[in-house]
Write an enzyme that holds these catalytic residues in place. Structure first.
Site, short mmCIF file in Angstrom:
data_model
loop_
_atom_site.label_atom_id
_atom_site.label_comp_id
_atom_site.label_asym_id
_atom_site.label_seq_id
_atom_site.Cartn_x
_atom_site.Cartn_y
_atom_site.Cartn_z
N LYS A 221 12.34 70.14 40.68
CA LYS A 221 10.89 69.99 40.95
C LYS A 221 10.31 71.22 41.63
O LYS A 221 11.01 72.03 42.22
CB LYS A 221 10.66 68.71 41.74
N ARG A 255 18.21 60.72 40.53
CA ARG A 255 17.82 60.97 39.14
C ARG A 255 17.86 62.47 38.91
O ARG A 255 17.10 63.22 39.54
CB ARG A 255 16.40 60.41 38.93
C1 9MG Z 1 10.08 59.90 35.30
N1 9MG Z 1 10.27 60.55 36.57
C2 9MG Z 1 10.03 61.86 36.86
N2 9MG Z 1 10.30 62.10 38.15
C3 9MG Z 1 10.72 60.92 38.68
C4 9MG Z 1 11.13 60.52 39.96
O1 9MG Z 1 11.14 61.36 40.98
N3 9MG Z 1 11.49 59.24 40.14
C5 9MG Z 1 11.45 58.35 39.11
N4 9MG Z 1 11.82 57.08 39.36
N5 9MG Z 1 11.06 58.68 37.87
C6 9MG Z 1 10.70 59.94 37.67
#
Ligand code: 9MG
Length: 276
Positions: A221, A255
């Protein structure tokens, strides 16, 4: 602590790695590489070989300013991938905000709805509540992907995220969904400045008071780009460090794009006795 999902009761005593499978030609970090079913399924297999515990499959990019994807196109992207990935025998999460997509993937047998919009579109709460036991990840987002990064402001970002997630969970509980189906996510980068994201990390433990496991998504990010000065393709070390920091501060699911490196880092963290 467990996360009840359609086919699996996921034991979160040890942190789990959710691998990202973008079936989107415009995704911010791997655009165009998984834009057909066989490529996406090969990517699923690769992430599983690297140690992913859960796959998160999405057909619409949530990148700030990304073009919205029409319903039929999103369905055409994700349904064949879900159908094919069911054979892998691991929990399948579907990253979508659209109730119609939720309904269709749950009908196919998907395990988890991952909604960056926390089921706020009309019909989304109902689609999840109508299912006997699918899992759901409720994520906090301030604004929407088109506008969320224009001067996000909070009095207390942790308190506001916490109140929002509590309110969304209450809406689900009211419709008969058991708490054990719900996981919370503070939504790193979704309507938050670098300072907000870092405050959410430092004070992440406060969100554990919500009483359910936390899922965190720091992978590649822009906050990591700001901290390190690196472009999206060079954020592996920063992403792994952020995942590890979030697990250390109580996250139970991370994730990530870079599954192998994250799994290795978590093994060392565990080996050091930090995992309890
Ligand atoms: C789809 N998506 C993109 N970034 C995300 C994040 O930080 N958390 C979750 N749950 N989905 C995300």
């Amino acid at each position: 602590m467990f996360w009840q999902t359609t086919r699996f009761r996921i034991d979160l005593a040890r942190p789990k790695v959710m691998g990202i499978v973008n079936v989107t030609p415009d995704s911010f970090s791997d655009g165009g590489r998984h834009d057909d079913t066989s490529t996406a399924l090969a990517h699923c297999e690769q992430l599983l070989a690297e140690g992913a515990d859960i796959l998160d499959i999405g057909g619409e990019s949530s990148r700030p300013g990304a073009a919205p994807v029409p319903l039929e196109q999103e369905l055409a992207r994700v349904l064949p991938v879900i159908q094919g990935a069911l054979q892998f025998g691991v929990p399948l999460s579907v990253d979508t905000v659209k109730p119609e997509v939720m309904q269709r993937v749950l009908d196919l047998g998907a395990d988890i709805v991952n909604d960056i919009n926390a089921l706020r579109l009309p019909g989304a709460l109902e689609a999840v509540a109508a299912h006997p036991q699918c899992g759901v990840c409720l994520m906090h987002m301030h604004g929407d992907p088109a506008t969320m990064q224009s001067r996000p402001a909070y009095d207390d970002v942790v308190a506001e995220v916490s109140d929002f997630l509590h309110e969304r969970a209450a809406a689900l509980l009211q419709r008969g969904v058991r708490l054990e189906r719900i996981v919370f996510d503070p939504g790193i980068g979704f309507g938050k400045s670098v300072a907000h994201n870092l405050e959410l990390l430092r004070r992440q433990r406060e969100l554990l008071a919500l009483g359910r496991p936390l899922l965190l998504g720091w992978s590649r990010k822009s906050t990591l780009g700001t901290i390190t000065g690196r472009p999206v393709g060079e954020r592996l070390a920063a992403s792994v460090a952020a995942a590890l920091a979030s697990v250390h501060l109580g996250a139970r699911v991370v994730r990530v794009h870079d599954v192998a490196a994250t799994v290795d880092a978590l093994k060392v963290w565990d080996g050091a006795g930090l995992g309890g």
